[in-house]
Design an enzyme around this catalytic site. Sequence first.
Site, PDB file in Angstrom:
ATOM      1  N   TYR A  46       0.844  -1.220   0.000  1.00 40.55           N
ATOM      2  CA  TYR A  46       0.000   0.000   0.000  1.00 40.55           C
ATOM      3  C   TYR A  46       0.870   1.257   0.000  1.00 40.55           C
ATOM      4  CZ  TYR A  46      -4.476  -2.290   0.074  1.00 40.55           C
ATOM      5  OH  TYR A  46      -5.583  -3.009  -0.311  1.00 40.55           O
TER       6      TYR A  46
ATOM      7  N   ARG B 119       1.854   1.870  -3.475  1.00 39.03           N
ATOM      8  CA  ARG B 119       0.752   2.478  -4.258  1.00 39.03           C
ATOM      9  C   ARG B 119       0.599   3.948  -3.888  1.00 39.03           C
ATOM     10  NH1 ARG B 119      -4.560  -0.997  -3.719  1.00 39.03           N
ATOM     11  NH2 ARG B 119      -5.369   0.612  -5.100  1.00 39.03           N
TER      12      ARG B 119
ATOM     13  N   GLN C 239     -15.592   3.830  -6.792  1.00 36.39           N
ATOM     14  CA  GLN C 239     -14.999   2.612  -6.218  1.00 36.39           C
ATOM     15  C   GLN C 239     -13.525   2.843  -5.940  1.00 36.39           C
ATOM     16  OE1 GLN C 239     -16.652  -1.129  -8.412  1.00 36.39           O
ATOM     17  NE2 GLN C 239     -16.767   0.576  -9.868  1.00 36.39           N
TER      18      GLN C 239
ATOM     19  N   HIS D 268     -15.134   2.167  -1.430  1.00 34.00           N
ATOM     20  CA  HIS D 268     -14.103   1.207  -1.006  1.00 34.00           C
ATOM     21  C   HIS D 268     -13.027   1.849  -0.153  1.00 34.00           C
ATOM     22  CE1 HIS D 268     -15.319  -1.425  -4.696  1.00 34.00           C
ATOM     23  NE2 HIS D 268     -16.173  -1.504  -3.709  1.00 34.00           N
TER      24      HIS D 268
ATOM     25  N   CYS E 224      -3.403   3.605  20.911  1.00 33.69           N
ATOM     26  CA  CYS E 224      -3.507   2.382  21.753  1.00 33.69           C
ATOM     27  C   CYS E 224      -2.416   1.362  21.441  1.00 33.69           C
ATOM     28  CB  CYS E 224      -4.880   1.732  21.542  1.00 33.69           C
ATOM     29  SG  CYS E 224      -5.021   0.841  19.966  1.00 33.69           S
TER      30      CYS E 224
HETATM   31  N1  APR Z   1     -10.967   5.417 -19.790  1.00 33.70           N
HETATM   32  C1  APR Z   1     -12.133   4.761 -19.536  1.00 33.70           C
HETATM   33  N2  APR Z   1     -12.194   3.460 -19.131  1.00 33.70           N
HETATM   34  C2  APR Z   1     -11.021   2.824 -18.977  1.00 33.70           C
HETATM   35  C3  APR Z   1      -9.761   3.441 -19.215  1.00 33.70           C
HETATM   36  C4  APR Z   1      -9.774   4.780 -19.643  1.00 33.70           C
HETATM   37  N3  APR Z   1      -8.622   5.453 -19.914  1.00 33.70           N
HETATM   38  N4  APR Z   1      -8.786   2.516 -18.979  1.00 33.70           N
HETATM   39  C5  APR Z   1      -9.409   1.388 -18.575  1.00 33.70           C
HETATM   40  N5  APR Z   1     -10.739   1.563 -18.589  1.00 33.70           N
HETATM   41  C6  APR Z   1     -11.788   0.616 -18.182  1.00 33.70           C
HETATM   42  C7  APR Z   1     -11.488  -0.832 -18.465  1.00 33.70           C
HETATM   43  O1  APR Z   1     -11.954  -1.182 -19.767  1.00 33.70           O
HETATM   44  C8  APR Z   1     -12.307  -1.535 -17.366  1.00 33.70           C
HETATM   45  O2  APR Z   1     -13.632  -1.794 -17.805  1.00 33.70           O
HETATM   46  O3  APR Z   1     -11.883   0.713 -16.762  1.00 33.70           O
HETATM   47  C9  APR Z   1     -12.347  -0.518 -16.229  1.00 33.70           C
HETATM   48  C10 APR Z   1     -11.449  -0.894 -15.064  1.00 33.70           C
HETATM   49  O4  APR Z   1     -11.968  -2.096 -14.530  1.00 33.70           O
HETATM   50  P1  APR Z   1     -11.285  -2.699 -13.214  1.00 33.70           P
HETATM   51  O5  APR Z   1      -9.792  -2.689 -13.379  1.00 33.70           O
HETATM   52  O6  APR Z   1     -11.996  -3.984 -12.944  1.00 33.70           O
HETATM   53  O7  APR Z   1     -11.597  -1.646 -12.083  1.00 33.70           O
HETATM   54  P2  APR Z   1     -12.960  -1.447 -11.276  1.00 33.70           P
HETATM   55  O8  APR Z   1     -14.137  -1.688 -12.132  1.00 33.70           O
HETATM   56  O9  APR Z   1     -12.850  -0.121 -10.619  1.00 33.70           O
HETATM   57  O10 APR Z   1     -12.836  -2.608 -10.157  1.00 33.70           O
HETATM   58  C11 APR Z   1     -13.799  -2.587  -9.122  1.00 33.70           C
HETATM   59  O11 APR Z   1     -12.418  -4.207  -7.957  1.00 33.70           O
HETATM   60  O12 APR Z   1     -10.353  -4.918  -7.240  1.00 33.70           O
HETATM   61  C12 APR Z   1     -11.524  -4.270  -6.838  1.00 33.70           C
HETATM   62  O13 APR Z   1     -11.672  -2.705  -5.096  1.00 33.70           O
HETATM   63  C13 APR Z   1     -11.227  -2.853  -6.411  1.00 33.70           C
HETATM   64  O14 APR Z   1     -12.619  -0.901  -6.667  1.00 33.70           O
HETATM   65  C14 APR Z   1     -12.063  -1.996  -7.362  1.00 33.70           C
HETATM   66  C15 APR Z   1     -13.120  -2.968  -7.837  1.00 33.70           C
END
Ligand code: APR
Length: 251
Positions: free
Chosen positions: A71, A74, A105, A123, A155
């Site tokens: 973390y 990140r 999210q 989240h 604590c």
């Molecule tokens: N513009 C728009 N969309 C995009 C771009 C961009 N530049 N780059 C990627 N994407 C899209 C991808 O096509 C995909 O559908 O963003 C989406 C990212 O999907 P994930 O990586 O699955 O992220 P997310 O949907 O936020 O995941 C939900 O999963 O791991 C957990 O807690 C984590 O909040 C997260 C949750």
Amino acid sequence: MSNIDNELIVKAAEYIYRAKNLIVFTGAGMSADSGIPTFRGEDGLWNRYRPEDLATLDAFLSDPVKVWRWYLWRISRLKSVKPHKGYNVLSRWYRIGILKYVITQNVDGLFIESGIDKVIELHGNILRARCTSCRYSSPIDKLDRSSLPIICPRCYGLMRPDVVWFGEPLNPSILDKAYQLARESDVMLVIGTSGVVYPAAYIPYIAKESGSKVIEINVEESMITEISDIFIGLRAAEALTYIDKYLSRYR
Ligand code: APR
């Protein structure tokens, strides 16, 4: 931009201009144009790391130092990140009253940094930590990170990142508020989510079932596309900038 994209942008701008209660719902794709990796897709974090090793309570309790190191890595990447022009568009829509609320999210805090204070972080936020014993909460940069794991200054318990891990419930009052906003929306703009993680992924469906128009911005189809009235297959920064250009014609 193709003629089709152009027509969709114009239609989306009309929906947004006429909206009385525009809500934005985002995933990691909203921050991709700021250089923050998504979770799934070709260079997604879950292609390089196993979520069960880093994003579960069991993983944390079995090796808190390893999870804190990940973390803090990140977080260190966030220091050099700024909200992209798509965030600036949404921030302006928020300031002039077009955009009412953001439900995200994402845990990167970029909406707050862009000046939008009506944000639901479903989240959590990796820039904050909380104590596993007394629930003391603090911005991470105010905590002693010289040795790991980070210890509670109140604590001496174990501090953890203030995020929701796989298998953990979301805060019920936060989720209820998000569901209420989805029900009350008349337009929901869904940006950059694969729509595969629940209960967050219910939110666009709740908006749709309540009669909202659903506009999706994503570089590829997602699990939300089946219910979207408009699907714009462009990057978030690009699509939002184009929509904003058409909106400015109405103002
Ligand atoms: N513009 C728009 N969309 C995009 C771009 C961009 N530049 N780059 C990627 N994407 C899209 C991808 O096509 C995909 O559908 O963003 C989406 C990212 O999907 P994930 O990586 O699955 O992220 P997310 O949907 O936020 O995941 C939900 O999963 O791991 C957990 O807690 C984590 O909040 C997260 C949750």
